[in-house]
Every structure is written in structure tokens, then in C-alpha cells.
Motif scaffolding. Structure first.
Motif, mmCIF file in Angstrom:
data_model
loop_
_atom_site.group_PDB
_atom_site.id
_atom_site.type_symbol
_atom_site.label_atom_id
_atom_site.label_comp_id
_atom_site.label_asym_id
_atom_site.label_seq_id
_atom_site.Cartn_x
_atom_site.Cartn_y
_atom_site.Cartn_z
ATOM 1 N N ILE A 92 -1.911 56.964 8.838
ATOM 2 C CA ILE A 92 -2.372 56.127 7.724
ATOM 3 C C ILE A 92 -1.711 56.655 6.467
ATOM 4 N N ASP A 93 -0.686 55.959 6.020
ATOM 5 C CA ASP A 93 0.091 56.448 4.882
ATOM 6 C C ASP A 93 -0.545 55.940 3.585
ATOM 7 N N PHE A 94 -0.768 56.828 2.645
ATOM 8 C CA PHE A 94 -1.453 56.473 1.401
ATOM 9 C C PHE A 94 -0.454 56.194 0.288
ATOM 10 N N PRO A 95 -0.748 55.216 -0.549
ATOM 11 C CA PRO A 95 -1.910 54.314 -0.478
ATOM 12 C C PRO A 95 -1.643 53.053 0.335
ATOM 13 N N GLN A 96 -0.547 52.968 1.062
ATOM 14 C CA GLN A 96 -0.142 51.705 1.680
ATOM 15 C C GLN A 96 0.303 51.936 3.121
ATOM 16 N N PRO A 97 -0.588 51.748 4.077
ATOM 17 C CA PRO A 97 -0.243 52.028 5.477
ATOM 18 C C PRO A 97 0.490 50.907 6.218
ATOM 19 N N ASN A 98 0.606 49.714 5.632
ATOM 20 C CA ASN A 98 1.325 48.642 6.339
ATOM 21 C C ASN A 98 2.708 49.120 6.772
ATOM 22 N N TYR A 99 3.128 48.718 7.949
ATOM 23 C CA TYR A 99 4.461 49.147 8.394
ATOM 24 C C TYR A 99 5.301 47.972 8.908
ATOM 25 N N ALA A 100 5.007 46.775 8.409
ATOM 26 C CA ALA A 100 5.757 45.595 8.849
ATOM 27 C C ALA A 100 5.665 44.533 7.759
ATOM 28 N N SER A 101 6.504 43.506 7.863
ATOM 29 C CA SER A 101 6.420 42.449 6.852
ATOM 30 C C SER A 101 5.187 41.576 7.075
ATOM 31 N N SER A 102 4.717 41.450 8.322
ATOM 32 C CA SER A 102 3.419 40.811 8.600
ATOM 33 C C SER A 102 2.615 41.728 9.512
ATOM 34 N N LYS A 132 14.239 46.205 13.839
ATOM 35 C CA LYS A 132 14.560 47.551 13.336
ATOM 36 C C LYS A 132 14.795 47.561 11.833
ATOM 37 N N ILE A 133 14.329 46.531 11.150
ATOM 38 C CA ILE A 133 14.665 46.424 9.726
ATOM 39 C C ILE A 133 13.959 47.463 8.854
ATOM 40 N N GLY A 134 12.890 48.062 9.345
ATOM 41 C CA GLY A 134 12.177 49.087 8.556
ATOM 42 C C GLY A 134 11.074 48.492 7.705
ATOM 43 N N MET A 135 10.503 49.351 6.857
ATOM 44 C CA MET A 135 9.405 48.950 5.987
ATOM 45 C C MET A 135 9.762 47.722 5.152
ATOM 46 N N TYR A 136 8.756 46.911 4.862
ATOM 47 C CA TYR A 136 8.903 45.876 3.841
ATOM 48 C C TYR A 136 8.451 46.519 2.534
ATOM 49 N N TYR A 162 14.543 36.417 6.396
ATOM 50 C CA TYR A 162 13.237 37.088 6.518
ATOM 51 C C TYR A 162 12.603 36.728 7.851
ATOM 52 N N GLU A 163 12.680 35.466 8.229
ATOM 53 C CA GLU A 163 12.011 34.976 9.431
ATOM 54 C C GLU A 163 12.637 35.551 10.703
ATOM 55 N N ALA A 164 13.966 35.784 10.676
ATOM 56 C CA ALA A 164 14.646 36.285 11.872
ATOM 57 C C ALA A 164 14.642 37.808 11.926
ATOM 58 N N ALA A 165 14.677 38.447 10.772
ATOM 59 C CA ALA A 165 14.833 39.907 10.732
ATOM 60 C C ALA A 165 13.526 40.635 10.465
ATOM 61 N N GLY A 166 12.482 39.903 10.102
ATOM 62 C CA GLY A 166 11.207 40.515 9.728
ATOM 63 C C GLY A 166 10.497 41.177 10.897
ATOM 64 N N THR A 167 9.328 41.707 10.602
ATOM 65 C CA THR A 167 8.583 42.461 11.608
ATOM 66 C C THR A 167 7.126 42.024 11.683
ATOM 67 N N ILE A 168 6.602 42.072 12.909
ATOM 68 C CA ILE A 168 5.148 42.015 13.102
ATOM 69 C C ILE A 168 4.701 43.418 13.468
ATOM 70 N N GLY A 169 3.707 43.929 12.757
ATOM 71 C CA GLY A 169 3.127 45.220 13.086
ATOM 72 C C GLY A 169 1.643 45.076 13.331
ATOM 73 N N GLY A 170 1.087 45.989 14.121
ATOM 74 C CA GLY A 170 -0.351 45.971 14.312
ATOM 75 C C GLY A 170 -0.746 45.917 15.770
ATOM 76 N N SER A 171 -2.048 46.018 15.982
ATOM 77 C CA SER A 171 -2.555 46.155 17.348
ATOM 78 C C SER A 171 -2.617 44.849 18.108
ATOM 79 N N TYR A 172 -2.516 43.742 17.393
ATOM 80 C CA TYR A 172 -2.660 42.449 18.074
ATOM 81 C C TYR A 172 -1.327 42.046 18.699
ATOM 82 N N VAL A 173 -1.316 41.907 20.008
ATOM 83 C CA VAL A 173 -0.109 41.511 20.743
ATOM 84 C C VAL A 173 -0.448 40.287 21.578
ATOM 85 N N SER A 174 0.164 39.169 21.226
ATOM 86 C CA SER A 174 -0.051 37.935 21.992
ATOM 87 C C SER A 174 1.301 37.366 22.365
#
Lengths: 467, 467
Positions: A364-374, A22-26, A282-294
């Protein structure tokens, strides 16, 4: 203080942990969102000149002492034989299994003093190696500025500015009070900025000349105002780049800032590391975002060959962490780094859903749509996943959405693949609204992105579309 | 220090001066761009609850002394007969010609002490009236926070928070430690926030209950953390609203924050005012943005009737600035305030041009495309200008672009008109990239915007389109 290991125990697997952070945007913190407007701020790095204020978004780690060189040569994969004090390097450590942990720019300020600048994972890993080894080194860690200072004052050890663009050399000469030394790429020299003597790294984006300068944070206003005044005196259209445009510059230069540190798996030293790392890291509180779920977090890792860092490796060094693993990985069919050019119609289809009732596609947020640290978005060829999109952004210069990532060796430039955009399920991530998945065609291009490629392949949208 | 008059002398007319200001965006400063993501931050004010941090974006003017009430009743149009200490008002001053200068919320803290909160023009005008009159009043002006603090600390006299949304009452009760007084709209009472006793204004947006609270800035962290903890304890999805979402809340509530102060014309007191105002004032340094370009700046002015403030007027007061003019204007065919709902296809056409070579249409930046401190986009019926769009934004709740503005009496709800989007010429404004003009159909709706209207008129896009 609980450790990363403690936090991991509370989740079925680390992917689920990071996907629900729940840390929010990077964010690129402290710096204003826009100084003028983000379109012109992007345009200026290609057409005139830009001033990046890089004082806040990176960790800094100072490593000094009699063993500093030997220690860092042990931690990083890089060759150190040619590393004298007028040179910088792109420092990359890997795990014993050969997975990238992160990267930092490393400067050699003195024979026995190095400054590392970049995201937290490399700083954390380097600190850990100093803690468990017996190296005569002193470390000073200055973490990045807070993401949301909310009016509180922010102080750093150093200010850090970068001046880039075709008109940048005129500014260098003006602030230096005469011609600047002819510094080679990624070499360092001293220049004047008004009455201050500062170190300057020859940098560059997509071929345009640039210098990165740094010094004591107390000098920040003097340095900035001297640069801005020089540009005014020269009549150069120097744009200060705000936080919204900043992170997109990497799309055009081809560096992936956000590989997931390969530290969530492995025994021995890796288990020890996770016990050592704090729950607020960063490693414990960070986020993975995106369609790839493994379920297997190692599927998100990359190795140095995949990111194009193979040529950094100091094979002649007696040993360094990960050497054996990299020796084996070297001849395997590693993925390769590419730029994905997003299909215009598919992007517009996603945007259009923001004007319809019901659950929209992922905004898709302009100019930067990323929503996670990775980020990890699946790139498909039919039903087969053939790549991973890892960092995205809109380029007003190219008038398109681009992303950087890795693809299987079978994929060729010009291929049109399909990226899954948005997550397949709801997570606890606060940076993403409820959404459904879309398919966006992407054309594989070179890294750094070259527009000619796009134009040469102009017909392939129609002939090779896989959607 | 030169005055507004001095600056005006350097330009052929004040419209050209303001259209070419290089001051940049008028931003909601200091507050983080997003706490979670701006879509959910917008959604929360309709579905759950939001916390607005209003500590930074408004000027505050404290007026106290034995003549405070008489002075303010002279400066503002408002009736003061019912203005006791448990009440707030929407304070509106006009020029002697009846043009709106601006507006502030005014609180009566004591019999002889008032606090005004809002944009700079009303504070500046009030200070001027105190300077040229002989009123026994003391004024303390705390201007808004800097737009780009760049890591420096920002201090204000007061913190100011607003809690809104359907779940807000649960939070009020929790922080108060029991039921809150049943305060009427725009009335003030005292509540507890943890161990602090604070003043609370009953506010509201689009019918949802809300409270605005304020107190010494030193208490800001305590107050904020007490509110956030209360929401966590209750399990209420309270969203902190960042700077990107904040300004769009007015689209749904119907208040126009940015009328151009009607102070650039007029002799006598008005000339004196322009000589008194500094060259660094909002009025001298601000910007006009939008497609409407007139040589006569008075064409950008509005009067209180046009903004729906006619019923505030204290006709029974012996005198107040502008009374004669308003008496005449009262029965004229004044324009009326409306909401414009932007046509989806036309908006998407503008967005699509950001994916094409050449000069694009003016970028529609989400969720807040305004690029000046005052906006004026032409709204046309065929070749005839019948209105002016004055403040715009995207609503994730309504899934559309909306703007607020004024139209001629002949225009009816449901009419489909055409807005010219983007400027007809290049200006020096740094907040706008080079662009060409587009036409965007807009449907006229009520203010505050009511979705039913949109749905009832669903067919009118096809039957009444004027493009």
C-alpha cells in the motif's frame, strides 16, 4: 500503425490484455512529487489554501466551428439548453450501449468554440465521432504531457491552475486587485492575475471555495509567481501540491477519475472505433489493476447512473449517442457510488507484511496505492461480490485509507464489507511487485465522504464485521 | 549577494538556521519517481540488474591545468602516489580542524585533468581553495540539476549511468560487442556502448559487479536506449531505477552521503570561507533534520576515521589541509560507522499513528524517510547518547528499515539501542509535518549491512531491548 483491434487480436480477451500491460503507473506527470511534504499539502486544502498545477496531466481537446454545439450535444449525454459562454459542464459521453467512455470538463469559450479537459478516452471518442460524421467542426488535440520527461522540456497549449481552500478567497481578491465577481459553481468569469486578464471557473472541493484559471502556456511562470507572491504578501499558508498528494484530493471530493472506457465490446460503430484507435492509445496501452478478474470486460464498465451522473442527461435532446440505452437503464436497479473507508487494523496488517520474509501482501503505497490506469478491487459480502473499489488513496485529513467505487443497491451506508486487496495471480504489470492477496474490511460511507458518518457508525466495526 | 556569514548573523546559531531552512526535501532530481515500481527496482539490484541514471543529482567539478594534481593533493586527504589515469578515488577534504567537508568521486581523465562528482560542499571548498591559493588550475563547475524543473529542459555537461547487479556483466559484454576488459575495483577503462567509445569505472554495491559510464550529455538518449535494447535482446530483467528507490541503495552498500560539512566553525581560513560562500549555497540553504538538537554545531560534524576513510589518508604527503589535526585525531577514541536495523514493531507503531487523531509521530515515508540534506537522529543507551543516525531508508530486499550512522567505541554489533525519531520541537522546515517524537529500538549491525548478523542476533530483541 496497428489499431486497438489489432492489439486485441493478440490476446485471448481484452481483460488479459489490459491486466498485463507493461506501461507502468498512471502518473500525474511533470509536476514535482512534493513541494513541501504531501501530508501538509493535503492538510492545506482543508485548513488554508492549495495551488494545484493542472497544466500537465490532462488531455485538452478544442472543438470549434459552426456545428460545434450540435456535434458535442450529439456526442455527450449532457443537456446543452443552458450552456452559455459563462458556464462549464462535466461532459460525459457513453457508448450506444450506455456505458461510460470517460468524462471531461467542457468550457464554452465562444459561441462556436469549446475546450474539453480530462483523460484521453473522451478526447479520442470525440475525435472519432468527428471523423465518421459530417459535422463542420475543427478539432485540435493536445495530449497530456509525457509521464517521464527525463529532463526534456514539456510544452502545452495552456497552463491551468486551481486555487482551493478556506483561505483561497483572500488570494483571489489580492491577485485580482479587488473583489472578484461572485461566480456561481461551475460558472466562468474573467479575473485579473496581476496584469493578465484570465478566465476563471468557480470550482470547489468538499464545499471549500476554489477557482480554476487557464491561459497561454507562455504565461505560466508569470501566473504562478504572481499567485505565490500574493500568498506571501497576505501571510496565507498556500501550499503548492505535488504529484504525490494531488490525485488523492478526489477521495475527499468523491469524483472517480478512472472508469474503464466501455469500448472493448459491441459491434457496428464500436468495432469501427476499435479499428480507428491506435495501438498507442490510452485504451490499447492502459492497465487494469486490482483483485477483480473477469473474462468479460463489460463487467468492468459503469453507466452514468452508477456514477451519479444521471441528472446531467439531456432527455429533451432529440437524440444523442446512447439515448435509447440510457432510457432503458434508467429504471433498472443500477449500482450506486459510495466511499469505502478501509479498516485500520487490516491496512496495518498489510503494511506489516512488508517487514516479513516471503511473498508480502500488495504494497500500500502512500498516499496513492493505485497501480493501474483503471482499478477494480472486489468488494464482497460473504461470498457474494456486491461492489467494486475503483480509486483509492490515503487522507491525512481523515487519517484513513479511502476508496471510491460502486455497490449494489442492497448495500447500505454503514455496512461493513470485505475488499480483496491485491491480484489473485501474477501478471506482466510492471507497476506491481509479486504479492499475495489480503482481505481488508471496508465500511460503506457517503460520497463525498463525510466524517460524521464514520463517527456515527463507530461501533459498527465491532458489531458488523464480516471478516 | 550576501554570504553564508551574513546569513549566519541573522540566526542565534547555525544549528537553528539549518533546522529552520524552508528549502524542502533534498531530492534526487529530474529522474522519474518510478519506472516500474520501487520495490522491484530495489529487488533488481540484488536479483538481476539495474540502470541508475546519475546524470542529475551530483555537482561536477572539472579541475585542469599544470598544478591540478598538486592542488588536489593539497585539498584532499587522499594519497595521490598511485593515482594514474586508469584509476578513480573517493576524494575527501577536511577542514584544518580535521572535520569532513564532504566527498566526491574523482576521476583522472588526463595527466592534468580531473573530474570530481558528488554533493556541492566538496566542489565549493575546492573552488575556494583555488580562489585563495596561487595554483595554476582552471575550474569548471556544473552544479546539480534543479530539484523541481517543472517542465523546463535540464542540461548537464555529462550523462552518467551505472549498471549494477548479478546480470550486469551480460549487458556489458553485449553493449561492448565482446568481452569487457577485466577492470579492477575503482579502476577505469574504455568500453564500447554501441558505436560510442566511453570511459567506464568499475564500481560495485554489496559485492555485485557494476560499471559507471559517462560522456557528453548529448549522447544520453543514445547510450540509454542502447543499454535498454541490449537487456531486451538478452532477456535480462534490467530495471531503470527511479528517484524513490535510488537513494536507498546506499543503505545496503554502507556509504553515508550526507555528513554535515564541518565549515560553520573555526577562525582564519574557515571564517574567510564563510565570507566567500554565497547565501544560496548548499551550506547556507541546506537543512538539518532529526531528533538531535545541539547548540554547538560541531557536535554534528564527523571526521574521516569515523566514516571509515582513515585508510585513504596520504600520510606521506608533505602537507595537506588538516594533516596536523588528523595526526592527532588518529589515536583518539573515534566513533565508528555502523548500520542500525530498526525494530519492526516500533516502526509499525509509528506508522499506526497516521491512522489516529491528534498529532502523529513523524511520518516514515517509504522507501526514503529522510527530510533534510543532513540528518541527525539521537541514538541512546538509556539516558546516554551513544550515536547518531545519519541516513535512513527501507530495503525491500532486507524487509526492514535501516539507517547508517556513527556510534561510540563502547557500542558493539548486536547491541540494541533506542533511536529518538522525530524532532522535539516545531521548526520552520517545510519537509516535515507537525509531529511528536517516538522511540524506535535499533540493533547495531555491520556496515555494509549483513543479513547474517541480523539472523545471528535474532534473540537479542527480546533479551537486550532497552526501551
Amino acid at each position: 500503425m496497428p489499431s486497438l483491434s489489432d492489439v486485441m487480436k493478440q490476446h485471448p480477451n481484452p481483460v488479459q490484455m489490459l491486466r498485463n500491460s507493461k506501461i507502468g503507473m498512471y502518473v500525474y506527470p511533470v509536476v514535482a512529487p512534493e513541494y513541501t511534504n504531501w501530508r501538509d499539502e493535503q492538510r492545506a486544502w482543508r485548513d488554508s489554501a492549495v495551488l494545484f498545477d493542472q497544466s500537465h496531466h490532462m488531455d485538452e481537446l478544442i472543438v470549434e466551428g459552426p456545428d460545434a454545439e450540435a456535434f458535442l450535444a450529439h456526442v455527450g449525454i449532457n443537456g446543452f439548453h443552458n450552456f452559455d459562454t459563462n458556464r462549464a459542464k462535466h461532459f460525459v459521453p457513453v457508448t450506444p450501449a450506455g456505458h461510460v467512455i470517460g468524462d471531461m470538463i467542457i468550457f464554452r469559450e465562444r459561441e462556436d468554440k469549446f475546450i474539453l479537459v480530462g483523460r484521453a478516452p473522451t478526447a479520442n471518442w470525440t475525435k472519432f465521432q468527428a471523423a465518421i460524421g459530417r459535422w463542420k467542426v475543427r478539432l485540435l488535440h493536445d495530449p497530456r504531457s509525457p509521464s517521464r520527461p527525463d529532463g526534456e522540456r514539456v510544452l502545452r497549449t495552456h497552463y491551468r491552475y486551481q486555487i482551493q481552500g478556506p483561505d483561497a478567497p483572500k488570494i483571489f481578491e489580492k491577485i485580482n486587485g479587488g473583489p472578484v465577481p461572485d461566480v456561481k459553481f461551475f460558472h466562468v468569469d474573467w479575473i485579473n492575475v496581476g496584469n493578465r486578464r484570465v478566465q476563471a471557473l468557480r470550482h470547489g472541493m468538499a464545499g471549500a471555495p476554489g477557482l480554476e484559471i487557464w491561459g497561454p502556456y507562455a504565461d505560466k511562470h508569470y501566473i504562478e509567481s504572481t499567485i505565490l507572491q500574493a500568498a506571501r504578501d497576505l501571510g496565507v499558508d498556500l501550499r503548492q501540491v505535488g504529484s504525490r498528494a494531488y490525485s488523492t484530493n478526489t477521495l475527499e471530493s468523491g469524483w472517480i477519475p478512472s472508469p474503464l472506457p466501455g469500448i472493448y465490446t459491441g459491434d457496428g460503430m464500436m468495432q469501427e472505433y476499435r479499428d480507428w484507435l491506435g495501438a498507442d492509445s490510452y485504451e490499447a496501452a492502459g492497465t487494469i489493476g486490482g483483485s477483480y478478474v473477469s473474462d468479460d470486460i463489460s463487467n468492468y464498465y459503469v453507466n452514468p447512473f452508477e456514477l451519479g451522473y444521471g441528472f446531467y442527461i439531456g432527455w429533451k435532446k432529440d437524440d444523442f449517442i446512447g439515448k435509447d440505452a440510457l432510457t432503458k437503464l434508467k429504471d433498472e436497479p443500477n449500482r450506486k457510488k459510495v466511499t469505502f473507508e478501509w479498516n485500520r487494523e487490516d491496512v496495518l496488517k498489510v503494511i506489516a507484511s512488508g517487514f516479513e520474509d516471503g511473498v508480502p501482501y500488495k504494497w500500500i503505497d502512500f498516499p496513492q496505492p493505485n497501480y493501474a490506469s483503471s482499478s477494480a478491487d472486489m468488494v464482497m459480502n460473504g461470498d457474494k461480490m456486491v461492489g467494486m473499489s475503483m480509486f483509492n488513496g490515503y487522507s491525512f485529513n481523515e487519517r484513513c485509507m479511502l476508496s471510491l467505487g460502486v455497490v449494489d443497491q442492497s448495500v447500505q451506508e454503514g455496512d461493513v464489507l470485505t475488499m480483496k486487496w491485491g491480484e489473485p495471480d501474477d501478471t506482466e504489470k510492471t507497476s506491481a511487485e509479486k504479492h499475495r492477496q489480503a482481505e481488508i474490511r471496508v465500511r460503506v460511507s457517503a460520497t463525498p465522504y463525510a466524517r460524521e458518518a464514520r463517527e456515527n457508525y463507530a461501533d459498527s466495526w465491532r458489531t458488523k464485521a464480516t471478516a
